[in-house]
Motif scaffolding. Structure first.
Motif, PDB file in Angstrom:
ATOM      1  N   PHE A  12       0.640  -1.295  -0.051  1.00 52.07           N
ATOM      2  CA  PHE A  12       0.290  -0.235   0.091  1.00 52.07           C
ATOM      3  C   PHE A  12       0.997   1.435   0.268  1.00 52.07           C
ATOM      4  N   ALA A  13       0.806   2.436  -0.708  1.00 55.10           N
ATOM      5  CA  ALA A  13       0.434   3.768  -0.533  1.00 55.10           C
ATOM      6  C   ALA A  13       0.413   4.820   0.071  1.00 55.10           C
ATOM      7  N   ILE A  14       0.546   5.270   0.742  1.00 56.31           N
ATOM      8  CA  ILE A  14      -0.577   6.543   1.036  1.00 56.31           C
ATOM      9  C   ILE A  14      -0.047   7.981   0.686  1.00 56.31           C
ATOM     10  N   CYS A  15      -0.650   8.831  -0.205  1.00 55.08           N
ATOM     11  CA  CYS A  15       0.329  10.337  -0.405  1.00 55.08           C
ATOM     12  C   CYS A  15      -0.557  11.163  -0.188  1.00 55.08           C
ATOM     13  N   ASP A  16      -0.590  11.937   0.818  1.00 53.46           N
ATOM     14  CA  ASP A  16      -0.978  13.118   1.182  1.00 53.46           C
ATOM     15  C   ASP A  16      -0.502  14.001   1.516  1.00 53.46           C
ATOM     16  N   ASP A  17      -0.567  15.155   1.497  1.00 55.56           N
ATOM     17  CA  ASP A  17       0.800  16.716   2.497  1.00 55.56           C
ATOM     18  C   ASP A  17       0.299  17.073   3.819  1.00 55.56           C
TER      19      ASP A  17
END
Length: 238
Positions: free
Chosen positions: A4-9
């Motif tokens: 899984f990848a989580i991409c959020d600033d």
């Protein structure tokens, strides 16, 4: 292993998503079969060497927003299941232009997250069921896994050598293909995946196939190949 990848600033949102994911995987008794990588912007995700099965991504981000990041991922042949997590419900239709798998609204609803994850796991299982779909020019081709003898990568193309003697080629990366096939396929060399159904042995750095063909086997992988073949035969009761 499900990646899984989580991409959020927003670091807090990354932490919250990781928490929801951990709770879900614990409930399914799957804590040992997944990994999570986090990225604070789209550029960092695109620069990652690793490929992911599922990506949770915000839309509003600096250094490439989520929509543009998704377009670039798809353009280079990434087949990850993409789930947008955002406050912008009005962009739901734009999301599906980049083949988004689902669309979750902030603040996250636990029940809705679980529903999405149930569908995600089913889709990952089905992806490696019977066949794969490959893009060839402006069209597609469905290839049965049982028909593939071995897969070879040359340059930017993958060549699927089939039991009827034909070869299908398309643009992709071997590591992405490896995630889409099932346990009958073994990576015997950095440039080859072989279907164990067609293997009759391994000798002098080569895999011996039933059709009389030979393909390279890494010296370091010869023993692993034979062990994988024995396990596979035992599982099938041969």
């Amino acid at each position: 292993m499900i990646k899984f990848a989580i991409c959020d600033d927003e670091p807090m949102m990354v932490q919250e998503l990781a928490g929801h994911l951990a709770d879900y995987m614990k409930e399914k008794s799957m804590t040992a079969v997944y990994s999570v990588s986090s990225f604070l912007n789209g550029r960092a995700l695109l620069d990652a060497v690793e490929r992911f099965d599922v990506i949770f991504m915000d839309i509003q981000m600096e250094q490439l927003d989520g929509m543009e990041t998704a377009r670039l991922l798809r353009r280079r042949g990434d087949h990850s299941l993409l789930v947008f997590v955002t406050v912008l419900k009005e962009l739901v239709f734009d999301a599906f232009q980049v083949e988004a798998y689902d669309y979750l609204l902030k603040p996250l609803d636990s029940a809705r997250f679980h529903q999405t994850m149930d569908r995600v796991l089913r889709s990952l299982e089905q992806r490696t069921a019977e066949d794969i779909v490959i893009q060839r020019g402006t069209g597609c081709e469905v290839v049965l896994l049982s028909d593939i003898v071995y897969c070879e990568v040359l340059g930017r193309k993958i060549y699927l050598h089939k039991s009827d003697g034909t070869v299908s080629d398309y643009y992709d990366k071997l590591e992405d293909l490896e995630r889409r096939v099932d346990g009958r396929f073994f990576k015997c060399h950095r440039s080859y995946l072989v279907n164990l159904d067609y293997v009759r042995g391994c000798q002098d750095g080569q895999v011996l196939l039933f059709q009389g063909e030979r393909i390279p086997a890494s010296r370091l992988r010869e023993r692993e190949l034979m062990q994988a073949l024995l396990r596979y035969m035992n599982e099938r009761g041969i």
